[in-house]
Design a protein around this motif. Sequence first.
Motif, PDB file in Angstrom:
ATOM      1  N   GLU A  37       0.971  -1.291  -0.003  1.00 34.15           N
ATOM      2  CA  GLU A  37       0.108   0.106   0.038  1.00 34.15           C
ATOM      3  C   GLU A  37       0.961   1.187   0.048  1.00 34.15           C
ATOM      4  OE1 GLU A  37      -3.927  -0.638   2.622  1.00 34.15           O
ATOM      5  OE2 GLU A  37      -2.122  -1.471   3.538  1.00 34.15           O
ATOM      6  N   LEU A  38       2.241   1.237   0.551  1.00 36.85           N
ATOM      7  CA  LEU A  38       3.070   2.217   1.068  1.00 36.85           C
ATOM      8  C   LEU A  38       3.363   2.761  -0.740  1.00 36.85           C
ATOM      9  CD1 LEU A  38       4.897   4.438   1.922  1.00 36.85           C
ATOM     10  CD2 LEU A  38       6.369   2.508   2.411  1.00 36.85           C
ATOM     11  N   VAL A  39       3.660   1.637  -1.357  1.00 37.24           N
ATOM     12  CA  VAL A  39       4.215   2.005  -2.650  1.00 37.24           C
ATOM     13  C   VAL A  39       3.138   2.461  -3.697  1.00 37.24           C
ATOM     14  CG1 VAL A  39       5.301   0.801  -4.914  1.00 37.24           C
ATOM     15  CG2 VAL A  39       6.309   0.259  -2.718  1.00 37.24           C
ATOM     16  N   ARG A  40       2.156   2.114  -3.819  1.00 41.14           N
ATOM     17  CA  ARG A  40       1.064   2.496  -4.514  1.00 41.14           C
ATOM     18  C   ARG A  40       0.637   3.760  -4.214  1.00 41.14           C
ATOM     19  NH1 ARG A  40      -1.258  -2.969  -3.370  1.00 41.14           N
ATOM     20  NH2 ARG A  40      -2.796  -2.110  -2.129  1.00 41.14           N
ATOM     21  N   ALA A  41       0.445   4.180  -2.771  1.00 46.75           N
ATOM     22  CA  ALA A  41       0.291   5.449  -2.032  1.00 46.75           C
ATOM     23  C   ALA A  41       1.218   6.684  -2.771  1.00 46.75           C
ATOM     24  CB  ALA A  41       0.028   5.575  -0.840  1.00 46.75           C
ATOM     25  N   VAL A  42       2.460   6.111  -2.671  1.00 50.25           N
ATOM     26  CA  VAL A  42       3.447   7.085  -3.126  1.00 50.25           C
ATOM     27  C   VAL A  42       3.269   7.343  -4.738  1.00 50.25           C
ATOM     28  CG1 VAL A  42       5.848   7.737  -3.328  1.00 50.25           C
ATOM     29  CG2 VAL A  42       5.067   6.793  -1.277  1.00 50.25           C
ATOM     30  N   GLU A  43       3.165   6.421  -5.579  1.00 54.49           N
ATOM     31  CA  GLU A  43       3.151   6.320  -6.855  1.00 54.49           C
ATOM     32  C   GLU A  43       1.922   7.298  -7.151  1.00 54.49           C
ATOM     33  OE1 GLU A  43       3.166   2.379  -8.082  1.00 54.49           O
ATOM     34  OE2 GLU A  43       5.330   2.268  -8.056  1.00 54.49           O
ATOM     35  N   ALA A  44       0.721   7.056  -6.473  1.00 55.05           N
ATOM     36  CA  ALA A  44      -0.366   8.035  -6.833  1.00 55.05           C
ATOM     37  C   ALA A  44      -0.323   9.325  -6.241  1.00 55.05           C
ATOM     38  CB  ALA A  44      -1.769   7.190  -6.147  1.00 55.05           C
ATOM     39  N   GLN A  45       0.082   9.560  -4.940  1.00 56.11           N
ATOM     40  CA  GLN A  45       0.073  10.929  -4.567  1.00 56.11           C
ATOM     41  C   GLN A  45       1.202  11.963  -4.670  1.00 56.11           C
ATOM     42  OE1 GLN A  45      -2.623  11.977  -2.747  1.00 56.11           O
ATOM     43  NE2 GLN A  45      -3.978  10.136  -2.257  1.00 56.11           N
ATOM     44  N   ARG A  46       2.558  11.254  -4.867  1.00 55.52           N
ATOM     45  CA  ARG A  46       3.673  12.021  -4.929  1.00 55.52           C
ATOM     46  C   ARG A  46       3.900  13.021  -3.947  1.00 55.52           C
ATOM     47  NH1 ARG A  46       6.438   9.242  -8.415  1.00 55.52           N
ATOM     48  NH2 ARG A  46       5.278   8.326 -10.200  1.00 55.52           N
ATOM     49  N   PRO A  47       4.270  12.538  -2.679  1.00 56.81           N
ATOM     50  CA  PRO A  47       4.244  13.226  -1.531  1.00 56.81           C
ATOM     51  C   PRO A  47       5.701  14.105  -1.340  1.00 56.81           C
ATOM     52  CG  PRO A  47       4.698  11.081  -1.098  1.00 56.81           C
ATOM     53  CD  PRO A  47       4.335  11.102  -2.224  1.00 56.81           C
ATOM     54  N   ASP A  48       5.727  14.815  -0.405  1.00 58.56           N
ATOM     55  CA  ASP A  48       6.958  15.735  -0.097  1.00 58.56           C
ATOM     56  C   ASP A  48       7.997  14.634   0.568  1.00 58.56           C
ATOM     57  OD1 ASP A  48       5.878  18.155  -1.259  1.00 58.56           O
ATOM     58  OD2 ASP A  48       5.024  18.234   0.727  1.00 58.56           O
ATOM     59  N   ALA A  49       7.347  13.821   1.284  1.00 55.34           N
ATOM     60  CA  ALA A  49       8.055  12.894   2.200  1.00 55.34           C
ATOM     61  C   ALA A  49       7.386  11.565   2.507  1.00 55.34           C
ATOM     62  CB  ALA A  49       8.571  13.609   3.432  1.00 55.34           C
ATOM     63  N   VAL A  50       8.096  10.595   2.960  1.00 55.01           N
ATOM     64  CA  VAL A  50       7.541   9.266   3.450  1.00 55.01           C
ATOM     65  C   VAL A  50       7.924   9.110   5.001  1.00 55.01           C
ATOM     66  CG1 VAL A  50       7.413   7.020   2.880  1.00 55.01           C
ATOM     67  CG2 VAL A  50       7.200   8.362   1.015  1.00 55.01           C
ATOM     68  N   VAL A  51       7.234   8.568   5.776  1.00 54.07           N
ATOM     69  CA  VAL A  51       7.464   8.032   6.886  1.00 54.07           C
ATOM     70  C   VAL A  51       7.029   6.516   7.133  1.00 54.07           C
ATOM     71  CG1 VAL A  51       7.212   8.199   9.480  1.00 54.07           C
ATOM     72  CG2 VAL A  51       7.245  10.228   8.176  1.00 54.07           C
ATOM     73  N   THR A  52       7.917   5.581   7.328  1.00 56.40           N
ATOM     74  CA  THR A  52       7.564   4.132   7.256  1.00 56.40           C
ATOM     75  C   THR A  52       8.459   3.414   8.386  1.00 56.40           C
ATOM     76  OG1 THR A  52       7.471   2.309   5.888  1.00 56.40           O
ATOM     77  CG2 THR A  52       9.427   3.907   5.686  1.00 56.40           C
ATOM     78  N   ASP A  53       7.519   2.408   9.061  1.00 54.59           N
ATOM     79  CA  ASP A  53       7.996   1.613   9.654  1.00 54.59           C
ATOM     80  C   ASP A  53       8.959   0.425   9.009  1.00 54.59           C
ATOM     81  OD1 ASP A  53       8.741  -0.180  11.967  1.00 54.59           O
ATOM     82  OD2 ASP A  53       6.650  -0.874  12.203  1.00 54.59           O
ATOM     83  N   VAL A  54      10.043  -0.185   9.748  1.00 52.54           N
ATOM     84  CA  VAL A  54      10.801  -0.938   9.008  1.00 52.54           C
ATOM     85  C   VAL A  54      10.053  -2.452   8.658  1.00 52.54           C
ATOM     86  CG1 VAL A  54      12.778  -2.636   9.120  1.00 52.54           C
ATOM     87  CG2 VAL A  54      12.911  -0.204   9.846  1.00 52.54           C
ATOM     88  N   ARG A  55       9.322  -3.125   9.722  1.00 49.70           N
ATOM     89  CA  ARG A  55       8.941  -4.266   9.613  1.00 49.70           C
ATOM     90  C   ARG A  55       7.231  -4.111   9.465  1.00 49.70           C
ATOM     91  NH1 ARG A  55      11.184  -7.637  14.721  1.00 49.70           N
ATOM     92  NH2 ARG A  55      13.277  -7.367  14.208  1.00 49.70           N
ATOM     93  N   MET A  56       6.792  -4.679   8.418  1.00 49.70           N
ATOM     94  CA  MET A  56       5.462  -4.510   7.752  1.00 49.70           C
ATOM     95  C   MET A  56       4.877  -5.872   7.342  1.00 49.70           C
ATOM     96  SD  MET A  56       4.562  -0.928   7.894  1.00 49.70           S
ATOM     97  CE  MET A  56       3.701  -0.776   6.609  1.00 49.70           C
ATOM     98  N   PRO A  57       3.468  -5.994   7.098  1.00 49.61           N
ATOM     99  CA  PRO A  57       2.813  -7.424   6.609  1.00 49.61           C
ATOM    100  C   PRO A  57       3.618  -7.518   5.202  1.00 49.61           C
ATOM    101  CG  PRO A  57       1.324  -5.963   7.478  1.00 49.61           C
ATOM    102  CD  PRO A  57       2.633  -5.138   7.559  1.00 49.61           C
ATOM    103  N   PRO A  58       3.479  -8.753   4.646  1.00 50.33           N
ATOM    104  CA  PRO A  58       2.881  -9.789   5.409  1.00 50.33           C
ATOM    105  C   PRO A  58       4.124 -10.705   6.243  1.00 50.33           C
ATOM    106  CG  PRO A  58       3.727 -10.592   3.128  1.00 50.33           C
ATOM    107  CD  PRO A  58       4.100  -8.691   3.352  1.00 50.33           C
ATOM    108  N   GLY A  59       5.393 -10.302   6.076  1.00 53.05           N
ATOM    109  CA  GLY A  59       6.237 -11.209   6.929  1.00 53.05           C
ATOM    110  C   GLY A  59       6.838 -10.450   8.005  1.00 53.05           C
ATOM    111  N   PHE A  60       6.550  -9.163   8.376  1.00 57.99           N
ATOM    112  CA  PHE A  60       6.739  -8.538   9.486  1.00 57.99           C
ATOM    113  C   PHE A  60       8.482  -8.571   9.776  1.00 57.99           C
ATOM    114  CE2 PHE A  60       2.402  -9.006  10.077  1.00 57.99           C
ATOM    115  CZ  PHE A  60       2.055  -7.936  10.378  1.00 57.99           C
ATOM    116  N   ARG A  61       9.226  -8.603   8.510  1.00 55.26           N
ATOM    117  CA  ARG A  61      10.666  -8.437   8.886  1.00 55.26           C
ATOM    118  C   ARG A  61      11.352  -7.275   8.268  1.00 55.26           C
ATOM    119  NH1 ARG A  61       9.524 -13.525   6.678  1.00 55.26           N
ATOM    120  NH2 ARG A  61       9.730 -12.914   4.581  1.00 55.26           N
ATOM    121  N   ASP A  62      11.623  -6.936   7.059  1.00 55.94           N
ATOM    122  CA  ASP A  62      11.941  -5.475   6.710  1.00 55.94           C
ATOM    123  C   ASP A  62      11.285  -5.105   5.537  1.00 55.94           C
ATOM    124  OD1 ASP A  62      12.837  -7.571   4.588  1.00 55.94           O
ATOM    125  OD2 ASP A  62      14.827  -6.825   4.681  1.00 55.94           O
ATOM    126  N   GLU A  63      10.059  -5.610   5.341  1.00 54.23           N
ATOM    127  CA  GLU A  63       9.265  -5.063   4.176  1.00 54.23           C
ATOM    128  C   GLU A  63       9.130  -3.603   4.286  1.00 54.23           C
ATOM    129  OE1 GLU A  63       7.625  -9.204   5.008  1.00 54.23           O
ATOM    130  OE2 GLU A  63       8.157  -7.473   6.212  1.00 54.23           O
TER     131      GLU A  63
END
Length: 220
Positions: A37-63
Amino acid sequence: MLRLILAEDSVLLRAGLTELLTRGGHQVLAAVGSAEELVRAVEAQRPDAVVTDVRMPPGFRDEGLRAALELRAQDPSLPVLVLSQYVATAYATQLLTGASAGGLGYLLKDRVGEVAEFLDALRQVAEGRTVIDPEVVRVLLSRQSEDRPLARLTPREREVLTLMASGLNNQALAARLFITEAAVVKHASSIFMKLDLDATEGNRRVLAVLAHLSGQEAEA
């Protein structure tokens, strides 16, 4: 005001971060719970910056980190602030490898509790600077063996190096350590001389230090 995309899998923390960023004067264009969802949102919205957690679904490792690296590969100027629950120097190293003009940040989630520091770090990243959590730098420093160049640094020089990597400029560094700016310049020059690095300024200076620390860690 920054236009932001936020990625955090915890619903409560995502809501809290959204509120914090909004109160800080920024606009959260989208708050998502997965790397895809992060990748899709950035491609659609073209934000000034991104804030993201390291561990995300589905594997909760370094997605989340891998998504950030993918987005940076597509747009090297995109400012990205990565949040991590634990000190993971390998993640910081991955993020900084091949860093270019766009700002980069790697902070522990505990730092979010210091609201003013967190918002200032985000501002610096959006302005193209590099901000690394001081605890990450301390861990890197602690892993250097005695025969490495970092062993040459005095305790004060290690303090300066840690704060330098956390994004403080000379004026802020001087205020934090209760010394003059001239003393900061002297310490910085000594650090770079002992580490055999060019005394570059600003973002390049921080990246040079962190690249050196990461390289020394890999050799150890």
